[in-house]
Structure formats: C-alpha cells, structure tokens
Scaffold this active site. Structure first.
Site, PDB file in Angstrom:
ATOM      1  CG  ASP A  48      39.342  27.697 -16.101  1.00  0.00           C
ATOM      2  OD1 ASP A  48      38.094  27.684 -16.152  1.00  0.00           O
ATOM      3  OD2 ASP A  48      39.988  28.487 -15.384  1.00  0.00           O
ATOM      4  CE1 TYR A  75      41.692  36.086 -12.378  1.00  0.00           C
ATOM      5  CE2 TYR A  75      39.898  34.824 -13.343  1.00  0.00           C
ATOM      6  CZ  TYR A  75      40.420  35.540 -12.290  1.00  0.00           C
ATOM      7  OH  TYR A  75      39.691  35.711 -11.145  1.00  0.00           O
ATOM      8  CE1 TYR A  90      39.517  40.532  -9.311  1.00  0.00           C
ATOM      9  CE2 TYR A  90      37.271  40.712 -10.107  1.00  0.00           C
ATOM     10  CZ  TYR A  90      38.357  39.934  -9.764  1.00  0.00           C
ATOM     11  OH  TYR A  90      38.278  38.570  -9.869  1.00  0.00           O
ATOM     12  CE  LYS A 127      33.330  33.850 -14.948  1.00  0.00           C
ATOM     13  NZ  LYS A 127      33.356  35.072 -14.167  1.00  0.00           N
TER      14      LYS A 127
HETATM   15  N1  PMP Z   1      38.600  30.571 -14.484  1.00  0.00           N
HETATM   16  C1  PMP Z   1      38.217  31.389 -15.476  1.00  0.00           C
HETATM   17  C2  PMP Z   1      38.596  31.056 -16.888  1.00  0.00           C
HETATM   18  C3  PMP Z   1      37.476  32.532 -15.191  1.00  0.00           C
HETATM   19  O1  PMP Z   1      37.111  33.351 -16.181  1.00  0.00           O
HETATM   20  C4  PMP Z   1      37.124  32.807 -13.847  1.00  0.00           C
HETATM   21  C5  PMP Z   1      36.311  34.023 -13.450  1.00  0.00           C
HETATM   22  N2  PMP Z   1      36.448  35.147 -14.208  1.00  0.00           N
HETATM   23  C6  PMP Z   1      37.543  31.927 -12.853  1.00  0.00           C
HETATM   24  C7  PMP Z   1      38.266  30.818 -13.214  1.00  0.00           C
HETATM   25  C8  PMP Z   1      37.204  32.169 -11.400  1.00  0.00           C
HETATM   26  O2  PMP Z   1      35.859  32.013 -11.181  1.00  0.00           O
HETATM   27  P1  PMP Z   1      35.177  32.670  -9.872  1.00  0.00           P
HETATM   28  O3  PMP Z   1      35.191  34.139 -10.085  1.00  0.00           O
HETATM   29  O4  PMP Z   1      33.780  32.097  -9.881  1.00  0.00           O
HETATM   30  O5  PMP Z   1      35.967  32.235  -8.690  1.00  0.00           O
END
Ligand code: PMP
Length: 423
Positions: free
Chosen positions: A241, A147, A19, A270
């Site tokens: 998610d 996202y 990023y 996470k």
């Molecule tokens: N879904 C959500 C809600 C997220 O916050 C993130 C990561 N910020 C992801 C999916 C993607 O996870 P990763 O960066 O481990 O691919």
C-alpha cells in the site's frame, strides 16, 4: 483581520467533520485560497503548510501546469463512464504508471480514493484464489501499526488494538495480525505462523517503509525483502500500500525501489494527481490479471466505481507525472530530508520528546504524550504553520517544492512549540 464571512457560521451548523469530536474540537480553520506551500485563511492569515494536505500536494498548491491540464481536459470531456467506454487520458495514464512501476506491475484499475484502491487490491487477491478454484482464503496477514483506510474492508486490516478503528474490533472481518519481521527472531516467528496458516490467507498487506497513519513508524527495506521471501515461500500474494509512500515521499519515486523487491499488487493515490482531484489506482502483475481471464463471466473482477477513470483526474495525474519527469523532485525530497534531519535534531534532547525520526521528506517528533491536542494545534497555528499532530506525534510532510525559507519557518515552529513543553 477581516470580519468572518457568513458562510462560516451558517454552514458550520450543517457540516460533519472528519476524525473530529464535534463536541470538543476547536472549530476548523476556514481557508479561502492556496498558493505554493501556503494556506490563506478567511481572516487574512497565511500559514505554511507542513503536511501538504494529507500528503497530496507534492508540487505545492495551484501548480500552473496541473491547472492548465485540468482546464484543457474540462473543455473536451470532464468525465464519461468507464463501463464499456474508454478514453485517452485513462489509457495513457495506465501505460505511464505501468512504465514507472516497471515490469511485474502491469495492469491498472482506477478508483477514486485510497480506501477503495485497497478494497480492490483485497478483492483482487481473494478472487485470484477463488478463480483458481481455492476457496477459504479469506484472510490477510497484516501488521501491528498498520492503517489502510476507513471503509469496512480496510478498517479490518488496520491494527485492531492501537489503530484508529479499534472501537470496531470484533465487528469486522478477522485477519492475522503480526509484528513486522524486523529481525531474525520475528522473521522465524512469522515463517512458523505462515507454515501453519498460509492456506487460509489470500495475501500479505503492508505499507512499505513507513506505516503512516499508524504513527509514522519506519522500518528498514530489509523487512520488505523478508516479506517477499515469505510470500514466495508460502505461495501468497504480496500487496504494498503505497498510498502514502508513493511519489517521492520516502526519497525514491516508490518505496519498494529502496528494497529492490516488487509486490504482486500495489495501491497508489494521494499525490497521484498532485493534490488536485481524487484518483487512486490498484496495479497488479500480469500473473494476478491472468487469473481473471476465463470463458466464465463470473471470473471477472466485479468492481466499477461510477467515477472510475475520471478524465479530469487522469489529466491532472499526467500533469503531475510531467512535473516528476521535468523537475528535480527526488533531489528536492533529499534536500528537505536533510533539512528536517538537521533542523529537528535539537528536539531529541527535550524531556517531552520520546523520539525524532526522518525518512525521505518525512520528519517526525514523537512526544511522550499529548494531553491537550487543541492547545498544541493552536500553538502551532500561532507560529504561522499548519501542522496536524495525531496520536503522540508531530510530523512534517511538506510539499517537495517547499522553498528553504518556508521550510525553515516550519522547522523553527515545531522546535519552538516542542521546546515550550506540554500545553
Ligand atoms: N492507505 C494508506 C497507507 C493511507 O495513508 C491512506 C490515507 N491516509 C489510505 C490507505 C486511505 O486513503 P483514502 O483516505 O484516500 O481513502
């Protein structure tokens, strides 16, 4: 301050950062050590970490219980392929996660990143319908502000207008994008949309309670109840998610608990391993799983990452879950939440501030604009904290174990920098 080690200059010529506009961004801070809620830099400075390394290090860094578990697993078996082989750390973790999630989220599929966990959830939902003989359900209902990841499938379910992958609009798979049903009018509109278009949809995908990378946008648990109602009424699978919200961040172990409704599929990552090793899980209901049981081998879920179910990561996740069991993490999240609410409140009165909001152990100061992101970041670093503003927001998601003095320092730093006005 000590002299910069040579690996910084030598390696920086070859690295491509996430990023990051490599032409204009300030160079990244070289880190040599972590401990507790501190990040130690190569030049000797120690920063209070305000975001727990993208929300992973929920118990702080270098927790001895997690380190011991990884070490012990390393001696026995770091990894074996999961195709045709299995092992106790993965099976036991699947059982443990299913136990924590409760009935209705029963079958665990492991992957190694959040994006892939969402890809798997989408594949499960699409194939659920294919296996039942329904073709043509290729779309998902997703929401403004969403996202869900950086891979091609997940970029397509991010907000196509304001999301970070807006550049790719028109090149990605098409999905239905709606406003969250935050009131009766938007609920009625969404219901009407689904009455017309549900037969093209595989499911509804949402980040429950907080849309994280879309701007830390918060909604009430009632929204999730409405989505459950709509999913049931229109015969759709509901996917939560919880990659960001899971493991105490919103104040409960999982965000869905606050709404009293369950999705058909949930994604986790996470904080799953307490910020140590990459691991993610997509957990489905028995009803979803059953749609893949067949005498037809083609009905199997065709997915299997090389490092799926990595034993070291599973051991780390077990140790992290031990800590959630043994230590008062949710009480700590509540205490951090109260401190953030009180401590960030003075920002509300500043001209540069559009909104201040908190939920669980998340604190957000939304600014009217950020013109010079590099200088804003530098000002925070100068205050001795590691905070990574994005879009228009400065947010805090500290480790749930952060001690009051570090938390105070963090809050003071944000107040000081925001009070100074735009750089
Ligand atoms: N879904 C959500 C809600 C997220 O916050 C993130 C990561 N910020 C992801 C999916 C993607 O996870 P990763 O960066 O481990 O691919």
């Amino acid at each position: 301050m000590t002299r910069s080690p040579s690996w910084i200059e030598d390696g920086s010529r070859h690295i491509w950062l996430p990023y990051t506009q490599m032409k204009t961004a300030a160079p990244p801070l070289p880190v040599v050590r972590t401990s507790g809620t501190r990040i130690e830099l190569a030049d000797g400075r120690s920063l209070v970490d305000g975001i727990a390394s993208w929300w992973t290090a929920c118990h702080g860094y270098n927790h001895p219980h997690i380190a011991d578990a990884i070490r012990a697993q390393l001696e026995v078996m770091p990894h074996v392929m999961f195709g045709g082989l299995t092992h106790e750390p993965a099976l036991h973790l699947a059982q443990r996660l299913a136990g924590l999630l409760g009935p209705g989220l029963d079958r665990v599929f492991f992957t190694e990143s959040g994006s892939v966990a969402v890809e798997v959830a989408m594949k499960m939902a699409m194939q659920y319908w294919l296996n039942r003989g329904e073709r043509g359900r290729s779309r998902f209902l997703v929401f403004k502000g969403s996202y869900h990841g950086d891979t091609f499938g997940t970029m397509a379910v991010c907000d196509p207008e304001d999301g970070m992958h807006a550049l790719f609009k028109g090149l990605l798979a098409a999905h239905d994008v709606a406003a969250l049903p935050v009131d009766d009018a938007s609920m009625v509109a969404l219901d009407a949309h689904l009455a017309q278009h549900a037969d093209k949809l595989a499911g509804i995908l949402v980040e429950p309670l907080v849309q994280g990378a879309g701007g830390m946008l918060m909604h009430s648990p009632v929204v999730l109840q409405r989505l459950r109602t709509l999913a049931d009424r229109h015969g759709l699978l509901l996917i939560f998610d919880e990659i960001f919200t899971g493991f105490g961040r919103t104040g409960s172990l999982f965000a869905f608990e606050q709404a009293g409704v369950k999705p058909d599929i949930i994604t986790l990552s996470k904080a799953l391993t307490g910020g140590t090793l990459p691991l993610a899980a997509t957990v489905a209901s028995e009803r979803v799983f059953d749609a893949f049981l067949s005498d037809n081998p083609g009905h199997a879920l065709m997915h299997g990452p090389t490092f799926m179910g990595n034993a070291l990561a599973c051991a780390a996740a077990h140790a992290s879950l031990d800590l959630f069991e043994r230590e008062p993490r949710l009480d700590q999240a509540a205490a951090i939440g109260a401190a953030l609410r009180e401590g960030l409140a003075p920002c509300k009165d500043l001209a540069w501030v559009k909104d201040v909001r908190t939920l669980g152990a998340i604190g957000v100061v939304e600014l009217t604009r950020i013109d010079d992101m590099n200088r804003l970041k530098q000002r925070l670093i100068d205050q001795g904290v590691w905070v990574r503003p994005f879009g228009r927001i400065v947010y805090l998601t500290p480790a749930l174990t952060m001690a009051p003095d570090d938390l105070e320092r963090l809050i003071l730093a944000v107040n000081t920098v925001v009070a100074a006005g735009p750089p």
